[in-house]
Design a protein around this motif. Structure first.
Motif, PDB file in Angstrom:
ATOM      1  N   UNK A   1       0.844  -1.190   0.000  1.00 52.45           N
ATOM      2  CA  UNK A   1       0.000   0.000   0.000  1.00 52.45           C
ATOM      3  C   UNK A   1       0.882   1.244   0.000  1.00 52.45           C
TER       4      UNK A   1
ATOM      5  N   UNK B   1       0.142   5.096   1.508  1.00 55.93           N
ATOM      6  CA  UNK B   1      -0.746   6.001   2.221  1.00 55.93           C
ATOM      7  C   UNK B   1      -0.141   7.390   2.193  1.00 55.93           C
TER       8      UNK B   1
ATOM      9  N   UNK C   1      -0.286  11.269   4.177  1.00 54.61           N
ATOM     10  CA  UNK C   1      -0.688  11.952   5.413  1.00 54.61           C
ATOM     11  C   UNK C   1      -0.400  13.440   5.260  1.00 54.61           C
TER      12      UNK C   1
ATOM     13  N   UNK D   1      -5.080  12.324   9.471  1.00 55.33           N
ATOM     14  CA  UNK D   1      -4.866  10.882   9.505  1.00 55.33           C
ATOM     15  C   UNK D   1      -4.299  10.388   8.191  1.00 55.33           C
ATOM     16  N   UNK D   2      -4.322   9.094   8.001  1.00 50.97           N
ATOM     17  CA  UNK D   2      -3.750   8.458   6.821  1.00 50.97           C
ATOM     18  C   UNK D   2      -4.836   8.168   5.790  1.00 50.97           C
TER      19      UNK D   2
ATOM     20  N   UNK E   1      -5.571   6.197   2.109  1.00 47.65           N
ATOM     21  CA  UNK E   1      -5.078   5.199   1.180  1.00 47.65           C
ATOM     22  C   UNK E   1      -5.016   5.773  -0.231  1.00 47.65           C
TER      23      UNK E   1
ATOM     24  N   UNK F   1       3.733   7.210   2.920  1.00 50.00           N
ATOM     25  CA  UNK F   1       4.197   5.991   3.576  1.00 50.00           C
ATOM     26  C   UNK F   1       3.964   4.791   2.675  1.00 50.00           C
TER      27      UNK F   1
ATOM     28  N   UNK G   1      -1.189  -7.306  10.386  1.00 52.76           N
ATOM     29  CA  UNK G   1      -0.702  -6.007  10.822  1.00 52.76           C
ATOM     30  C   UNK G   1       0.047  -5.369   9.669  1.00 52.76           C
ATOM     31  N   UNK G   2       0.057  -4.067   9.675  1.00 56.45           N
ATOM     32  CA  UNK G   2       0.744  -3.311   8.646  1.00 56.45           C
ATOM     33  C   UNK G   2       2.111  -2.876   9.149  1.00 56.45           C
TER      34      UNK G   2
ATOM     35  N   UNK H   1       4.970  -0.183   8.382  1.00 55.95           N
ATOM     36  CA  UNK H   1       5.150   1.092   7.689  1.00 55.95           C
ATOM     37  C   UNK H   1       6.629   1.388   7.462  1.00 55.95           C
ATOM     38  N   UNK H   2       6.898   2.027   6.314  1.00 55.41           N
ATOM     39  CA  UNK H   2       8.202   2.627   6.137  1.00 55.41           C
ATOM     40  C   UNK H   2       8.308   3.901   6.965  1.00 55.41           C
ATOM     41  N   UNK H   3       9.485   4.485   6.955  1.00 55.72           N
ATOM     42  CA  UNK H   3       9.734   5.681   7.771  1.00 55.72           C
ATOM     43  C   UNK H   3       9.108   6.932   7.181  1.00 55.72           C
TER      44      UNK H   3
END
Lengths: 114, 114
Positions: B34, B36, B38, B43-44, B46, B90, B101-102, B104-106
């Motif tokens: 995915x 996302x 922000x 919030x995030x 998609x 992200x 669970x997801x 996430x990258x930094x």
């Protein structure tokens, strides 16, 4: 169609106190996950609830606990707050077995610990 | 185990020029991927998702991403940047099915200049 609703939007607490954050999932979703996003970082998985039970947990201490209610809403509780707990806490909802369809995130609760 | 690496922490482009945000992933399973976005104090949202169907995925607001298994990459592109694209992006890896669970990258902060 309501998305994910989180409350409160902002919160200031003192070290050592306890806090409860709330989340209502998107209509039709049955699974709720919580994420912690520290400033300048990507969200980190805290835990996930389905059928009122914790199904998965990330690398967070027992001070972090949760609950899911029969209507699928959820609470995140943090005890003995530390300064390092200051972060944006995000709730995400999904359908079990359909997580690849994507999670819907709320706008988050900004927690500041002083 | 799963992980995500976003290769650029900051990307700066001029309005009207192409956008490229790079992401490499690692997954022991067939991944769901995915992107996302922000926006500040939000919030995030998609942007798009890959779930083992077409390798070229089109998302909202003119963004698209290509899944390249041989390179374990999932780069995000847009032909022409708009000022409103300025945000944090992200790249996220998950697992299809079950309790998911997801990871996430930094994050990559995209700046768009007039």
């Amino acid at each position: 169609d309501a998305g994910v609703t989180q409350s409160p939007t902002h919160l200031i607490k003192t070290r050592g106190q306890q806090v409860t954050l709330r989340c209502s999932p998107k209509s039709g979703h049955d699974t709720v996950s919580w994420y912690q996003q520290a400033l300048g970082q990507g969200p980190q998985f805290i835990f996930q609830y389905y059928e009122e039970e914790e199904r998965q947990r990330g690398n967070f201490p027992d001070r972090f606990s949760g609950h899911q209610f029969p209507n699928y809403s959820s609470e995140l509780n943090v005890n003995a707050l530390l300064l390092g707990d200051s972060a944006l806490y995000l709730c995400a909802s999904s359908l079990v077995g359909r997580a690849n369809y994507g999670y819907t995130f709320g706008s988050g609760t900004r927690l500041t610990v002083v | 185990a799963q992980s995500v690496t976003q290769l650029d922490s900051h990307v700066s482009v001029s309005e009207g020029t192409p956008v490229l945000l790079r992401c490499n992933y690692s997954s022991s399973y067939s991944p769901s991927l995915f992107w996302y976005v922000q926006h500040p104090n939000k919030g995030l949202q998609l942007l798009l998702k890959y779930t083992s169907a077409a390798t070229l995925v089109k998302g909202i607001n003119g963004f698209e991403a290509e899944f390249k298994k041989s390179e374990t990459s999932f780069h995000l592109t847009k032909p022409s940047a708009h000022m409103s694209d300025a945000a944090e992006y992200f790249c996220v890896v998950g697992r299809s099915g079950g309790y998911n669970k997801l990871i996430f990258g930094a994050g990559t902060r995209l700046a768009v200049h007039p």
